[in-house]
Design a protein around this motif. Sequence first.
Motif, short mmCIF file in Angstrom:
data_model
loop_
_atom_site.label_atom_id
_atom_site.label_comp_id
_atom_site.label_asym_id
_atom_site.label_seq_id
_atom_site.Cartn_x
_atom_site.Cartn_y
_atom_site.Cartn_z
N GLY A 42 2.49 9.63 7.26
CA GLY A 42 1.12 9.80 7.30
C GLY A 42 0.23 9.94 5.81
O GLY A 42 -0.69 10.04 5.59
N LEU A 43 1.41 9.47 4.91
CA LEU A 43 0.90 9.43 3.41
C LEU A 43 0.60 8.00 2.93
O LEU A 43 1.80 7.29 3.12
CB LEU A 43 1.54 10.09 2.57
N ARG A 44 -0.50 7.43 2.41
CA ARG A 44 -0.50 6.23 1.85
C ARG A 44 0.12 6.11 0.45
O ARG A 44 0.10 7.12 -0.33
CB ARG A 44 -1.92 6.18 1.86
N CYS A 45 0.87 4.85 0.37
CA CYS A 45 1.07 4.47 -0.69
C CYS A 45 0.20 4.08 -1.94
O CYS A 45 -0.96 3.28 -1.50
CB CYS A 45 2.09 3.29 -0.84
N LEU A 46 -0.01 4.95 -3.17
CA LEU A 46 -1.31 4.68 -3.67
C LEU A 46 -1.13 3.40 -4.54
O LEU A 46 -2.24 2.75 -5.06
CB LEU A 46 -1.36 5.71 -4.82
N VAL A 47 -0.04 2.49 -4.48
CA VAL A 47 0.30 1.39 -4.97
C VAL A 47 -0.17 0.33 -4.01
O VAL A 47 -0.89 -0.55 -4.23
CB VAL A 47 1.57 1.15 -5.77
N CYS A 48 0.60 0.38 -3.07
CA CYS A 48 0.35 -0.64 -1.82
C CYS A 48 -1.03 -0.33 -1.31
O CYS A 48 -1.30 -1.53 -0.61
CB CYS A 48 1.53 -0.59 -0.98
N GLN A 49 -1.45 0.53 -0.83
CA GLN A 49 -2.51 1.21 -0.33
C GLN A 49 -2.66 0.85 0.88
O GLN A 49 -3.32 1.78 1.66
CB GLN A 49 -3.87 0.41 -1.09
N ASN A 50 -2.02 -0.11 1.66
CA ASN A 50 -2.20 0.05 3.05
C ASN A 50 -0.83 0.12 3.71
O ASN A 50 -0.69 0.03 5.01
CB ASN A 50 -2.78 -1.47 3.63
N GLN A 51 0.19 0.76 3.23
CA GLN A 51 1.50 1.20 3.65
C GLN A 51 1.64 2.71 3.52
O GLN A 51 0.91 3.25 2.57
CB GLN A 51 2.32 0.51 2.86
N SER A 52 2.41 3.17 4.41
CA SER A 52 2.85 4.49 4.21
C SER A 52 3.80 4.47 2.94
O SER A 52 4.48 3.78 2.70
CB SER A 52 3.40 5.17 5.69
N ILE A 53 4.10 5.88 2.57
CA ILE A 53 5.14 5.86 1.50
C ILE A 53 6.45 5.87 2.00
O ILE A 53 7.35 5.56 1.44
CB ILE A 53 5.21 7.05 0.65
N ASP A 54 6.68 5.88 3.53
CA ASP A 54 7.83 5.58 4.15
C ASP A 54 8.28 4.21 4.17
O ASP A 54 9.48 3.93 4.09
CB ASP A 54 7.85 6.13 5.45
N ASP A 55 7.02 3.32 4.05
CA ASP A 55 7.50 1.95 4.17
C ASP A 55 7.46 1.04 2.94
O ASP A 55 7.64 -0.01 2.69
CB ASP A 55 6.44 1.26 5.07
N LEU A 60 6.18 4.73 -7.14
CA LEU A 60 5.23 6.05 -6.67
C LEU A 60 5.43 6.53 -5.34
O LEU A 60 5.67 7.71 -5.32
CB LEU A 60 3.83 5.73 -7.15
N ALA A 61 5.94 5.74 -4.49
CA ALA A 61 5.94 6.04 -3.23
C ALA A 61 7.39 6.82 -3.11
O ALA A 61 7.52 7.67 -2.41
CB ALA A 61 6.17 4.73 -2.16
N ARG A 62 8.39 6.20 -3.86
CA ARG A 62 9.72 6.85 -4.05
C ARG A 62 9.60 8.41 -4.53
O ARG A 62 10.11 9.14 -4.03
CB ARG A 62 10.74 6.06 -4.71
N ASP A 63 8.84 8.50 -5.61
CA ASP A 63 8.70 9.76 -6.12
C ASP A 63 8.06 10.72 -5.04
O ASP A 63 8.11 11.96 -4.99
CB ASP A 63 7.69 9.57 -7.31
N LEU A 64 6.92 10.09 -4.26
CA LEU A 64 6.18 10.96 -3.06
C LEU A 64 7.01 11.38 -2.23
O LEU A 64 7.10 12.65 -1.82
CB LEU A 64 4.91 10.36 -2.80
N ARG A 65 8.07 10.34 -1.78
CA ARG A 65 9.17 10.71 -0.65
C ARG A 65 10.00 12.04 -1.42
O ARG A 65 10.16 12.97 -0.49
CB ARG A 65 9.80 9.61 -0.26
N VAL A 66 10.46 11.76 -2.46
CA VAL A 66 11.34 12.80 -2.88
C VAL A 66 10.55 14.11 -3.18
O VAL A 66 11.04 15.44 -2.58
CB VAL A 66 11.61 12.39 -4.46
N LEU A 67 9.39 14.14 -3.67
CA LEU A 67 8.50 15.51 -3.72
C LEU A 67 8.32 16.10 -2.26
O LEU A 67 8.35 17.40 -2.18
CB LEU A 67 7.08 15.13 -4.29
N VAL A 68 8.01 15.34 -1.32
CA VAL A 68 7.83 15.71 0.25
C VAL A 68 9.28 16.62 0.68
O VAL A 68 9.21 17.55 1.05
CB VAL A 68 7.66 14.55 1.26
#
Length: 152
Positions: A42-55, A60-68
Amino acid sequence: MKLRAALLAILLLVSPVALAVSPDEILPDAALEQRARDISAGLRCLVCQNQSIDDSDADLARDLRVLVRERLVAGDTDQQVEQYVVDRYGEYVLLNPRLGLHTILLWAAAPILLIAGLATLLVARRRAAVPAGDESLSPEEQAALDGLRKER
């Protein structure tokens, strides 16, 4: 040739979706990992913008996954983890924005503007139309108009 194309299409449809989560990010507790995946979806990748951080494969998405995952291991609830990320990055990070006054106004603005535009168009067309009865014309104007109509 057609058989190969059909087999390739079937393999692409049947193959599991490849996620960007690397093995070193996965939590040993399966229930906690599933919660992390649910939140990350449910969280948006701020770099890709139309992908979840899981995808996303972005750093930055990796950092957010680790943070979660860190927040979940620390004992936060799903809502607390989501709020923590929203507090840091804003509501834009949510793939499905929360319902609030600002989002209601955003969704309502488009239909309201469409209706206002159509109403303006209808009023403008009515004003531009020639009156049904030519009673507003003076006799001289009526004669000139009749003369122009005959010329056609």
